[in-house]
Design a protein around this motif. Structure first.
Motif, PDB file in Angstrom:
ATOM      1  N   PHE A 142       0.780  -1.194  -0.051  1.00 20.76           N
ATOM      2  CA  PHE A 142      -0.021  -0.026   0.126  1.00 20.76           C
ATOM      3  C   PHE A 142       0.894   1.382  -0.009  1.00 20.76           C
ATOM      4  O   PHE A 142       0.680   2.347  -0.778  1.00 20.76           O
ATOM      5  N   LEU A 143       1.721   1.357   0.700  1.00 21.57           N
ATOM      6  CA  LEU A 143       2.527   2.743   0.851  1.00 21.57           C
ATOM      7  C   LEU A 143       3.473   2.564  -0.505  1.00 21.57           C
ATOM      8  O   LEU A 143       3.602   3.885  -0.933  1.00 21.57           O
ATOM      9  N   LYS A 144       3.896   1.719  -1.086  1.00 23.06           N
ATOM     10  CA  LYS A 144       4.437   1.765  -2.551  1.00 23.06           C
ATOM     11  C   LYS A 144       3.505   2.494  -3.386  1.00 23.06           C
ATOM     12  O   LYS A 144       3.945   2.892  -4.197  1.00 23.06           O
ATOM     13  N   ALA A 145       2.415   2.127  -3.194  1.00 20.76           N
ATOM     14  CA  ALA A 145       1.324   2.473  -4.147  1.00 20.76           C
ATOM     15  C   ALA A 145       0.728   4.134  -4.086  1.00 20.76           C
ATOM     16  O   ALA A 145       0.205   4.583  -4.835  1.00 20.76           O
ATOM     17  N   PRO A 155       2.493   7.029  -4.216  1.00 16.42           N
ATOM     18  CA  PRO A 155       2.604   8.120  -5.261  1.00 16.42           C
ATOM     19  C   PRO A 155       1.464   8.103  -6.331  1.00 16.42           C
ATOM     20  O   PRO A 155       1.615   9.172  -7.000  1.00 16.42           O
ATOM     21  N   LYS A 156       0.887   6.763  -6.475  1.00 19.87           N
ATOM     22  CA  LYS A 156       0.129   6.947  -7.490  1.00 19.87           C
ATOM     23  C   LYS A 156      -1.735   7.179  -7.079  1.00 19.87           C
ATOM     24  O   LYS A 156      -2.389   7.420  -7.912  1.00 19.87           O
ATOM     25  N   LEU A 157      -1.461   7.142  -5.725  1.00 20.25           N
ATOM     26  CA  LEU A 157      -2.806   7.663  -4.934  1.00 20.25           C
ATOM     27  C   LEU A 157      -2.920   9.178  -4.550  1.00 20.25           C
ATOM     28  O   LEU A 157      -4.118   9.435  -4.486  1.00 20.25           O
ATOM     29  N   ILE A 158      -1.803   9.482  -4.248  1.00 26.77           N
ATOM     30  CA  ILE A 158      -1.729  10.900  -3.681  1.00 26.77           C
ATOM     31  C   ILE A 158      -0.696  11.733  -4.354  1.00 26.77           C
ATOM     32  O   ILE A 158       0.540  11.201  -4.704  1.00 26.77           O
ATOM     33  N   SER A 159      -0.999  13.121  -4.376  1.00 26.80           N
ATOM     34  CA  SER A 159       0.203  13.971  -4.694  1.00 26.80           C
ATOM     35  C   SER A 159       1.308  13.942  -3.740  1.00 26.80           C
ATOM     36  O   SER A 159       1.061  14.769  -2.728  1.00 26.80           O
ATOM     37  N   LEU A 160       2.438  13.456  -3.893  1.00 29.73           N
ATOM     38  CA  LEU A 160       3.519  13.869  -2.812  1.00 29.73           C
ATOM     39  C   LEU A 160       3.777  15.245  -2.608  1.00 29.73           C
ATOM     40  O   LEU A 160       4.093  15.682  -1.553  1.00 29.73           O
ATOM     41  N   GLU A 161       3.774  15.930  -3.715  1.00 31.08           N
ATOM     42  CA  GLU A 161       4.149  17.221  -3.908  1.00 31.08           C
ATOM     43  C   GLU A 161       3.535  18.082  -2.786  1.00 31.08           C
ATOM     44  O   GLU A 161       3.864  19.090  -2.323  1.00 31.08           O
ATOM     45  N   THR A 179       9.379  14.423  -1.767  1.00 30.38           N
ATOM     46  CA  THR A 179       9.712  13.632  -3.276  1.00 30.38           C
ATOM     47  C   THR A 179       9.691  12.095  -3.094  1.00 30.38           C
ATOM     48  O   THR A 179       9.485  11.478  -1.871  1.00 30.38           O
ATOM     49  N   GLU A 180       9.628  11.456  -4.176  1.00 27.15           N
ATOM     50  CA  GLU A 180       9.373  10.151  -4.351  1.00 27.15           C
ATOM     51  C   GLU A 180      10.584   9.378  -3.824  1.00 27.15           C
ATOM     52  O   GLU A 180      10.642   8.396  -3.071  1.00 27.15           O
ATOM     53  N   GLU A 181      12.053  10.173  -3.776  1.00 30.43           N
ATOM     54  CA  GLU A 181      13.038   9.609  -3.210  1.00 30.43           C
ATOM     55  C   GLU A 181      12.971   9.517  -1.949  1.00 30.43           C
ATOM     56  O   GLU A 181      13.293   8.501  -1.160  1.00 30.43           O
ATOM     57  N   ILE A 182      12.545  10.769  -1.109  1.00 26.64           N
ATOM     58  CA  ILE A 182      12.056  10.465   0.421  1.00 26.64           C
ATOM     59  C   ILE A 182      11.067   9.551   0.765  1.00 26.64           C
ATOM     60  O   ILE A 182      11.461   8.824   1.876  1.00 26.64           O
ATOM     61  N   TRP A 183      10.183   9.285  -0.097  1.00 24.71           N
ATOM     62  CA  TRP A 183       9.003   8.433   0.338  1.00 24.71           C
ATOM     63  C   TRP A 183       9.746   6.910   0.145  1.00 24.71           C
ATOM     64  O   TRP A 183       9.393   6.101   1.151  1.00 24.71           O
ATOM     65  N   THR A 184      10.542   6.751  -0.645  1.00 29.97           N
ATOM     66  CA  THR A 184      11.044   5.382  -0.811  1.00 29.97           C
ATOM     67  C   THR A 184      11.991   5.007   0.335  1.00 29.97           C
ATOM     68  O   THR A 184      11.981   4.107   0.683  1.00 29.97           O
ATOM     69  N   GLU A 185      12.732   6.193   0.953  1.00 31.60           N
ATOM     70  CA  GLU A 185      13.788   5.917   1.924  1.00 31.60           C
ATOM     71  C   GLU A 185      12.845   5.649   3.314  1.00 31.60           C
ATOM     72  O   GLU A 185      12.965   4.866   4.026  1.00 31.60           O
ATOM     73  N   HIS A 186      11.551   6.449   3.216  1.00 28.87           N
ATOM     74  CA  HIS A 186      10.829   6.102   4.266  1.00 28.87           C
ATOM     75  C   HIS A 186      10.004   4.670   4.284  1.00 28.87           C
ATOM     76  O   HIS A 186      10.003   4.189   5.414  1.00 28.87           O
ATOM     77  N   ILE A 187       9.716   4.187   3.215  1.00 29.47           N
ATOM     78  CA  ILE A 187       8.957   2.610   3.149  1.00 29.47           C
ATOM     79  C   ILE A 187      10.200   1.747   3.630  1.00 29.47           C
ATOM     80  O   ILE A 187       9.829   0.843   4.432  1.00 29.47           O
ATOM     81  N   GLN A 188      11.561   1.916   3.370  1.00 25.87           N
ATOM     82  CA  GLN A 188      12.524   1.175   3.870  1.00 25.87           C
ATOM     83  C   GLN A 188      12.676   1.256   5.665  1.00 25.87           C
ATOM     84  O   GLN A 188      12.718   0.404   6.260  1.00 25.87           O
ATOM     85  N   GLN A 189      12.491   2.413   6.025  1.00 26.99           N
ATOM     86  CA  GLN A 189      12.466   2.570   7.464  1.00 26.99           C
ATOM     87  C   GLN A 189      11.215   2.073   8.175  1.00 26.99           C
ATOM     88  O   GLN A 189      11.461   1.274   9.238  1.00 26.99           O
ATOM     89  N   VAL A 190      10.102   2.079   7.445  1.00 29.90           N
ATOM     90  CA  VAL A 190       9.096   1.258   7.877  1.00 29.90           C
ATOM     91  C   VAL A 190       9.268  -0.126   8.022  1.00 29.90           C
ATOM     92  O   VAL A 190       8.807  -1.034   9.029  1.00 29.90           O
ATOM     93  N   LEU A 191       9.754  -0.741   6.799  1.00 31.23           N
ATOM     94  CA  LEU A 191      10.098  -2.150   6.845  1.00 31.23           C
ATOM     95  C   LEU A 191      10.984  -2.568   7.993  1.00 31.23           C
ATOM     96  O   LEU A 191      10.894  -3.585   8.559  1.00 31.23           O
ATOM     97  N   THR A 192      12.077  -1.719   8.212  1.00 28.89           N
ATOM     98  CA  THR A 192      12.991  -2.071   9.278  1.00 28.89           C
ATOM     99  C   THR A 192      12.478  -1.914  10.819  1.00 28.89           C
ATOM    100  O   THR A 192      12.513  -2.926  11.411  1.00 28.89           O
TER     101      THR A 192
END
Length: 748
Positions: free
Chosen positions: A454-457, A459-465, A470-483
């Protein structure tokens, strides 16, 4: 004719004597009922269901049901009597606080008003403040004719006398005839008193506008919006007590849940409802409430004074809507299934489960479609069980059973062949029970993987801007949630969303049907959390209190969000604009931090101007602080040094310690704040009040809108004295305040 003080005192003694008699009798009843309840509970635990025959089984089961029903009735009676004991114990010292003489079509009547009713054989000695007739005390002035509806009968009652009492230890300390409750010396005396470690019920000084909020039950959603110190919280609590009184035949205390901002505040208000005779309302801190719903994860606490952009996104209504759109798409794709295994072997693969699920024709919700899948999988497992009757592992279990166990089965079945069939059924039932349980709990869905998907989806469901991400920040955040998940930890906003995803897939699973959801400091809740509560309990009424001016976390819920969330419900918004906590001088000083939206307030007390103390390394300001603290201790008043964050609280506590000033540092909501001098961050001081407040802003280098809201919140905690520590007279905070609204302390 108005009764004299001596006549009124004689009546107090007579009423107290009646209260004491009822109290003694009731205490004895409670003690006897408690002992009987314990005895019957023990007996119920000893009742065994007789399996010998169907007749004896139903007989013993019926006996157990009868005992349980009796226990339930007795438990309700016991709880009611215990509540009554608490109210009467308070009334022995203070039986009532008001008197109203009124005239109706039948003549003149007199009622006395207290926190609960007291009767004798012929008369109602004290009327409960929540009763309809007691509205006269709050709504009317002498000479007014007040329309009231009592038992569906419309009445017009003319008020002849309004009298207030201050009674302590059954003695009238003060008696005052007044035109109204607001503006009299009794209220002033209450407000001038020192602060307390616990909030009182204060129904004796309930104001007209507050009384109207308490008694209005017409709306599905009630919002009590008010300025700092306007009594929002106590009105919320009084409203809970009023609901339990008015709807006592339809509403139980267990059907109301109250959310407080933190444990310190929860402790502070813990005696309000008991003082009103209501013991059993469930009180929660929201993070703990969520933790109990997601027990496999520990909660990551957040001590930042400002929320991150990602936290704001996850707390938004956009995030809530995105989750619902995402789960709707799961009806046709993307669900992360796991295989079902039995004795270490896969019996239904994840691929087969996926194929079965997406072959189901359903126009209902995702939860209903998964419910259909549950039934299909259960049927498949039942078929597998049938095919295993002659399996070697079943035979091995039979052979491993003792002769005594086999003889018992044969004796129960009275037929050897039937006994073997029954025994095999039992073996299969026991062996496949974990698989059936997994299916019933939808435990074959990989929820953690689903949440990450869901978190990976997003950027297609909400405007991160829109959230400056940014998408890079969001990707890093998902890795933090995984950890975090790998370490069995979740931040509160992830816990909210994870549980919401779980709910949307499982359907309503709460066993408690709350009829009223009550939220204090509603501005500290995220829109996502409020929407989640609305979705969890769609039939519940909501009663909320808050002040956007104290939104120190910034960009949490707005009242536009509330109107969106509850758009389909009747919505009543009240505004309390009178401050009863602080003096006029403190309020005027605090209002300078509200920017373009100053609070329109009426204040009730005058006092000394706040003092601005220039505090930096070149000025020995700590000597002055020490002098003020010593004076407050001597006067037995409470002092709070309030900072804008946790780090500054630790720093200033060390400064006080180095200066030889004794204080207690409060950094967690489990810390004890019951000390005469404390250092506390503003996040934990929400809703509290202190006689003397030191607002610590001498560390600040700028004043953002967030800091201004924080400054307002800190300053508005002060009841009688406020000291504002700034780095210099040029400090941006000081520059916002008119010089005439404070006294500058010049130290050499």
């Amino acid at each position: 004719m108005k009764d004299s003080l001596s006549t009124e005192q004689q009546r107090v003694h007579a009423v107290v004597k009646k209260i004491q008699a009822e109290l003694e009798e009731l205490k004895e009843t409670v003690a006897q009922d408690s002992a009987e309840q314990k005895r019957r509970l023990k007996e119920s635990g000893e009742i065994k269901i007789n399996q010998g025959s169907s007749e004896s089984m139903w007989e013993s089961a019926g006996e157990l049901r009868a005992v349980e029903q009796d226990l339930l009735i007795r438990s309700k009676t016991l709880a009611k009597n215990q509540n009554r004991v608490i109210a009467l114990e308070k009334m022995v010292d203070d039986p009532y606080f008001g008197r109203i003489d009124y005239e109706d079509e039948y003549g003149q009547e007199t009622i006395y008003i207290g926190i609960s009713s007291v009767f004798d054989e012929y008369d109602n000695l004290v009327v409960d403040w929540r009763s309809p007739i007691a509205s006269l005390y709050y709504e009317g002035n002498v000479g007014d004719t007040i329309p009231l509806t009592i038992r569906e009968q419309r009445l017009s009652l003319s008020i002849e006398l309004k009298r207030q009492f201050l009674i302590r230890q059954a003695k009238i300390i003060q008696m005052l005839d007044t035109d109204n409750v607001m503006g009299d010396p009794y209220l002033l005396e209450v407000l001038e008193d020192r602060s307390s470690y616990q909030m009182g019920a204060v129904v004796s000084t309930l104001q007209k506008e507050q009384n109207q909020i308490v008694r209005d039950t017409s709306a599905k959603v009630t919002l009590i919006e008010g300025v700092a110190g306007s009594g929002k919280t106590v009105v919320l609590m009084q409203k809970i007590a009023y609901l339990l009184y008015t709807f006592r035949d339809q509403l139980k205390a267990s059907e109301i849940i109250l959310f407080s901002p933190n444990k310190i505040f929860q402790t502070y208000i813990s005696q309000v409802l008991p003082e009103l005779g209501e013991l059993n309302v469930t009180s929660h801190i929201f993070p703990e409430f969520m933790k109990s719903r997601v027990p496999k994860f520990n909660l990551i606490t957040n001590q930042d004074e400002k929320l991150s952009d990602i936290t704001l996104l996850k707390g938004s209504l956009q995030f809530s809507a995105a989750l619902k759109r995402y789960t709707n798409r799961l009806k046709t794709n993307y669900i992360r299934f796991s295989s079902l295994s039995f004795q270490g072997e896969i019996i239904i693969s994840k691929e087969e489960i996926k194929e079965l699920f997406y072959s189901i024709e359903s126009k209902g919700t995702l939860a209903s479609k998964l419910g259909l899948l549950q039934r299909i999988l259960t049927q498949k497992v039942e078929q597998l069980k049938g095919s295993q009757r002659t399996a070697k592992w079943v035979e091995d279990v039979l052979l491993s059973m003792s002769d005594a166990e086999l003889r018992q089965h044969e004796s129960d079945a009275k037929d050897e062949q039937k006994a073997e069939e029954t025994l095999i059924d039992s073996i299969l039932e026991t062996a496949y029970a974990p698989v059936i349980k997994r299916i019933k709990r939808l435990a074959f869905i990989r929820y953690q993987h689903q949440y990450i998907h869901f978190l990976k989806a997003i950027p297609k469901l909400i405007s991160l801007e829109d959230f400056s991400i940014t998408e890079e920040i969001w990707t890093e955040h998902i890795q933090q949630v995984l950890t975090n998940m790998a370490h069995k930890k979740l931040a509160l906003e992830d816990m909210d969303a994870f549980y919401s995803l779980f709910q949307l897939m499982n359907g309503p699973i709460s066993t408690t049907k709350f009829k009223y959801i009550c939220l204090d400091e509603v501005q500290d809740f995220s829109p996502f959390q409020l929407q989640m509560l609305k979705d969890f309990y769609p039939t519940a009424h909501f009663v909320m209190s808050g002040d956007l001016n104290q939104n120190i976390l910034m960009k949490r819920v707005s009242f536009n969000d509330l109107e969106t969330i509850f758009s389909e419900s009747s919505f009543q918004r009240y505004q309390l604009l009178t401050s009863y906590r602080s003096t006029n001088e403190i309020i005027r000083f605090s209002n300078h931090f509200l920017g373009e939206k100053p609070a329109v307030e009426t204040t009730f007390r005058e006092g000394k101007k706040p003092e601005v103390i220039v505090a930096n390394e070149s000025i020995p300001y700590m000597d002055y602080v020490q002098k003020k603290v010593a004076g407050s201790k001597k006067a037995s008043t409470r002092v709070a040094f309030i900072t804008k964050n946790y780090a500054e609280a630790e720093r200033f506590y060390q400064e006080l310690t180095n200066a030889g000033i004794e204080s207690n540092l409060v950094l967690k909501d489990t810390d004890n704040s019951h000390y005469p001098v404390i250092v506390i961050p503003v996040q934990l001081a929400k809703g509290l009040e202190f006689d003397v407040v030191f607002a610590l802003f001498h560390y600040s280098t700028h004043s953002s809108s967030n800091d201004l809201s924080t400054a307002y919140t800190i300053c508005s905690r002060a009841m009688h004295e406020l000291y504002f520590l700034a780095s210099s007279i040029e400090d941006p905070f000081v520059q916002r305040v008119e010089p005439t609204d404070y006294h500058l302390v010049e130290l050499n």
